[in-house]
Design a protein around this motif. Structure first.
Motif, PDB file in Angstrom:
ATOM      1  N   TRP A  85       0.805  -1.226   0.000  1.00 56.73           N
ATOM      2  CA  TRP A  85       0.000   0.000   0.000  1.00 56.73           C
ATOM      3  C   TRP A  85       0.835   1.273   0.000  1.00 56.73           C
ATOM      4  CZ3 TRP A  85       0.433   3.259   4.303  1.00 56.73           C
ATOM      5  CH2 TRP A  85       1.070   2.707   5.417  1.00 56.73           C
ATOM      6  N   VAL A  86       2.153   1.144   0.074  1.00 56.60           N
ATOM      7  CA  VAL A  86       3.041   2.317   0.070  1.00 56.60           C
ATOM      8  C   VAL A  86       3.773   2.363  -1.273  1.00 56.60           C
ATOM      9  CG1 VAL A  86       4.934   3.500   1.211  1.00 56.60           C
ATOM     10  CG2 VAL A  86       3.349   2.116   2.562  1.00 56.60           C
ATOM     11  N   PRO A  87       3.368   3.269  -2.170  1.00 58.84           N
ATOM     12  CA  PRO A  87       3.929   3.277  -3.536  1.00 58.84           C
ATOM     13  C   PRO A  87       5.302   3.943  -3.635  1.00 58.84           C
ATOM     14  CG  PRO A  87       2.321   5.022  -3.312  1.00 58.84           C
ATOM     15  CD  PRO A  87       2.322   4.288  -1.999  1.00 58.84           C
ATOM     16  N   LEU A  88       6.261   3.417  -2.875  1.00 62.23           N
ATOM     17  CA  LEU A  88       7.607   3.978  -2.891  1.00 62.23           C
ATOM     18  C   LEU A  88       8.602   3.074  -3.598  1.00 62.23           C
ATOM     19  CD1 LEU A  88       7.847   5.374   0.764  1.00 62.23           C
ATOM     20  CD2 LEU A  88       7.120   6.554  -1.310  1.00 62.23           C
ATOM     21  N   GLY A  89       8.116   2.034  -4.228  1.00 57.71           N
ATOM     22  CA  GLY A  89       9.012   1.098  -4.894  1.00 57.71           C
ATOM     23  C   GLY A  89       8.432  -0.297  -4.848  1.00 57.71           C
ATOM     24  N   GLY A  90       9.299  -1.277  -4.723  1.00 56.68           N
ATOM     25  CA  GLY A  90       8.876  -2.668  -4.636  1.00 56.68           C
ATOM     26  C   GLY A  90      10.064  -3.507  -4.204  1.00 56.68           C
ATOM     27  N   PHE A  91       9.876  -4.818  -4.106  1.00 57.29           N
ATOM     28  CA  PHE A  91      10.996  -5.652  -3.682  1.00 57.29           C
ATOM     29  C   PHE A  91      10.768  -7.110  -4.041  1.00 57.29           C
ATOM     30  CE2 PHE A  91       7.958  -5.788  -0.220  1.00 57.29           C
ATOM     31  CZ  PHE A  91       8.015  -7.095   0.251  1.00 57.29           C
ATOM     32  N   VAL A  92      11.880  -7.814  -4.180  1.00 56.54           N
ATOM     33  CA  VAL A  92      11.855  -9.274  -4.210  1.00 56.54           C
ATOM     34  C   VAL A  92      12.675  -9.720  -3.005  1.00 56.54           C
ATOM     35  CG1 VAL A  92      11.489  -9.678  -6.665  1.00 56.54           C
ATOM     36  CG2 VAL A  92      13.793  -9.263  -5.854  1.00 56.54           C
ATOM     37  N   LYS A  93      12.124 -10.607  -2.213  1.00 53.85           N
ATOM     38  CA  LYS A  93      12.831 -11.123  -1.037  1.00 53.85           C
ATOM     39  C   LYS A  93      13.480 -12.442  -1.434  1.00 53.85           C
ATOM     40  CE  LYS A  93      12.339 -11.855   3.930  1.00 53.85           C
ATOM     41  NZ  LYS A  93      13.200 -13.040   3.963  1.00 53.85           N
ATOM     42  N   ILE A  94      14.803 -12.404  -1.523  1.00 46.71           N
ATOM     43  CA  ILE A  94      15.578 -13.561  -1.965  1.00 46.71           C
ATOM     44  C   ILE A  94      16.165 -14.259  -0.745  1.00 46.71           C
ATOM     45  CG2 ILE A  94      17.540 -14.303  -3.361  1.00 46.71           C
ATOM     46  CD1 ILE A  94      17.091 -11.841  -5.103  1.00 46.71           C
ATOM     47  N   ALA A  95      15.980 -15.555  -0.686  1.00 44.75           N
ATOM     48  CA  ALA A  95      16.460 -16.330   0.464  1.00 44.75           C
ATOM     49  C   ALA A  95      17.974 -16.209   0.609  1.00 44.75           C
ATOM     50  CB  ALA A  95      16.076 -17.802   0.296  1.00 44.75           C
ATOM     51  N   GLY A  96      18.415 -16.020   1.866  1.00 48.81           N
ATOM     52  CA  GLY A  96      19.847 -15.972   2.151  1.00 48.81           C
ATOM     53  C   GLY A  96      20.518 -14.674   1.776  1.00 48.81           C
ATOM     54  N   MET A  97      19.754 -13.596   1.787  1.00 48.57           N
ATOM     55  CA  MET A  97      20.327 -12.306   1.399  1.00 48.57           C
ATOM     56  C   MET A  97      19.900 -11.238   2.404  1.00 48.57           C
ATOM     57  SD  MET A  97      19.557 -10.155  -2.068  1.00 48.57           S
ATOM     58  CE  MET A  97      19.932  -8.413  -2.167  1.00 48.57           C
ATOM     59  N   ILE A  98      20.829 -10.358   2.774  1.00 49.65           N
ATOM     60  CA  ILE A  98      20.504  -9.231   3.644  1.00 49.65           C
ATOM     61  C   ILE A  98      19.952  -8.110   2.774  1.00 49.65           C
ATOM     62  CG2 ILE A  98      21.415  -7.497   5.235  1.00 49.65           C
ATOM     63  CD1 ILE A  98      23.547  -9.494   6.049  1.00 49.65           C
ATOM     64  N   ASP A  99      18.672  -7.805   2.930  1.00 47.81           N
ATOM     65  CA  ASP A  99      18.051  -6.762   2.131  1.00 47.81           C
ATOM     66  C   ASP A  99      17.303  -5.790   3.037  1.00 47.81           C
ATOM     67  OD1 ASP A  99      15.817  -8.164   2.925  1.00 47.81           O
ATOM     68  OD2 ASP A  99      15.375  -8.995   0.955  1.00 47.81           O
ATOM     69  N   GLU A 100      16.401  -4.978   2.435  1.00 50.53           N
ATOM     70  CA  GLU A 100      15.708  -3.949   3.214  1.00 50.53           C
ATOM     71  C   GLU A 100      14.773  -4.519   4.282  1.00 50.53           C
ATOM     72  OE1 GLU A 100      13.681  -4.504  -0.801  1.00 50.53           O
ATOM     73  OE2 GLU A 100      15.706  -4.208  -0.062  1.00 50.53           O
TER      74      GLU A 100
END
Length: 467
Positions: A85-100
């Motif tokens: 609901w927050v239109p500031l971007g997007g993401f893919v959550k990849i296993a085994g990775m430090i992300d946002e």
């Protein structure tokens, strides 16, 4: 209604760009057999507008949910798709990775073969640059399509009856309204955009000018003319000449508002001098910075109801009026059409100049004046027209795509470029950066990005309040 149309264009453009950017990460991740846990358009703090996933071959959906149903965890190798609901971007959550997401729980266990951290360095690098690559290629493809579909705006200087409107600041260098720019660095300019950008952003300094009397002059502009134009606000420096001086809007807290100016007023004289063109009005104001001038107007366009108003000109040579200009010599502008093969070359050149011009603009950002002009989502939204126009929509989307590519590859933690820096370090040294360093860098990057976002959108709010 105009705000809604602009907002709709902005959201549509962002949805296209963000989705394709994230596919740029998703596709190579899947090719290298890396588990992608989530794929989201927009961010979803606290809850998601919509999410779905195939659990044991059956599609499951969930609306306005804070957390996914428990049975979804039974199929961890399948990606959860969703819209935040927050239109500031997007993401893919990849296993085994430090992300946002800063989810480090799984990193406490031994690396698994399907995790990002288990893949070869070059594979992880390809996954990380995938989004930037897609946005860059997309921008170029859109420009090619736009050129093929609509052609390119050109200016036929032979059809200019009144010459160009030139900002009065340039009169000190021998260029004035009514002149025509024949050549820039030995080349005939394609259009007004070319003239302005060549001088402001591309380092052009040698021009050939034709004056109203027919004489031509070779002029060499100073090396810092770009900074000079920016500091005095002489942008754009060159336009078509405009004849009408009908006031469209009076800005808040401006000298014009205090003097009683209203929309639809029509300017006739300044200090007793009749005004025919807008650039003449601009030149007189510029010459009287910080001084009081007498401006004769027809109130609400009624020629029988005239009044002379005393107005103090601001230090930048303006009084706070926005005019509806009726451009002369519109017939000098035309759309030149190209075949498909030609469109490829011209579209590629268009994309290249867009990228190089955007990078070049950063020389203004790191100035006192430039820092005050940084904008957020309101500024981006104002890049779109108040009426839906597909030509402008795709041109703006292409520009945003290239901007997104450039910004994401910057070596800032939390951006793709930050991850690339650590991967290049690993490739050069043969050692992985410590997990703790990656976590701290991610926190720093998120803090910097949030701070910039607050500043940029706060600047938009201040400008709106002061308008």
């Amino acid at each position: 209604m105009e705000i809604l149309i602009k907002a709709a264009q902005l959201l549509t453009s962002l949805a296209i760009l963000v989705t394709l950017h994230e596919f740029g990460h998703f596709i190579p991740a899947k090719l290298f057999k890396t588990r992608v846990e989530k794929f989201y358009l927009f961010f979803n703090p606290y809850f998601s507008l919509f999410r779905w996933k195939r659990v044991k071959g059956v599609k499951k959906t969930s609306w306005l949910s804070k957390t996914p149903p428990k049975e979804w965890s039974e199929d961890p190798d399948t990606t959860e798709w969703g819209i935040g609901w927050v239109p500031l971007g997007g993401f893919v959550k990849i296993a085994g990775m430090i992300d946002e997401s800063m989810d480090t729980e799984q990193l406490k266990n031994e690396p698994q073969p399907w995790e990002f951290r288990s893949k070869k360095t070059w594979q992880r690098l390809i996954i990380m640059v995938g989004g930037v690559t897609v946005n860059l290629v997309l921008g170029f493809l859109i420009y090619i399509a736009v050129v093929f579909t609509w052609g390119q705006l050109t200016l036929d200087q032979n059809k200019l009856q009144a010459g160009l409107g030139v900002h009065p600041f340039l009169s000190k260098y021998g260029i004035s309204s009514g002149d025509i720019i024949l050549k820039i660095e030995g080349e005939k300019p394609l259009n007004l955009d070319d003239i302005n950008k060549e001088i402001l952003l591309r380092g052009a300094r040698n021009i050939v000018v034709q004056h109203p009397d027919g004489n031509t002059t070779k002029i060499t502009l100073p090396s810092d003319i770009d900074q000079q134009l920016f500091e005095v606000g002489a942008l754009p420096a060159f336009t078509l000449r405009a004849k009408s001086l009908k006031v469209a809007e009076v800005t808040k807290n401006s000298p014009a508002l205090r003097a009683g100016f209203q929309a639809k007023d029509h300017v006739y004289e300044v200090n007793g001098m009749p005004i025919q063109y807008y650039d003449e009005f601009q030149a007189i104001l510029f010459a009287n910075k910080n001084k009081v001038v007498d401006i004769k107007v027809a109130q609400r366009g009624n020629a029988k109801d005239t009044i002379t108003r005393e107005v103090k000109v601001k230090s930048n040579g303006t009084i706070g009026t926005i005019t509806n200009s009726e451009f002369i010599d519109r017939k000098a502008l035309s759309e030149k059409k190209y075949g498909f093969t030609q469109s490829i070359g011209i579209g590629m050149s268009y994309g290249y100049h867009t990228l190089s011009d955007y990078v070049s603009q950063f020389k203004f950002v790191f100035t006192k004046k430039g820092a005050t002009q940084i904008g957020g989502f309101a500024s981006i939204g104002n890049m779109f027209p108040p009426l839906w126009d597909w030509h402008t929509f795709w041109l703006t989307t292409a520009l945003l795509s290239i901007i997104l590519a450039f910004m994401n590859i910057l070596p800032i933690p939390a951006l793709d470029g930050g991850h690339v820096v650590f991967l290049l370090y690993e490739m050069i040294t043969g050692k992985e950066a410590p997990q703790k360093v990656l976590e701290v860098a991610q926190y720093i990057g998120i803090f910097l990005l949030l701070s910039l976002m607050v500043y940029a959108n706060g600047a938009d709010l201040v400008r709106w309040l002061m308008k």
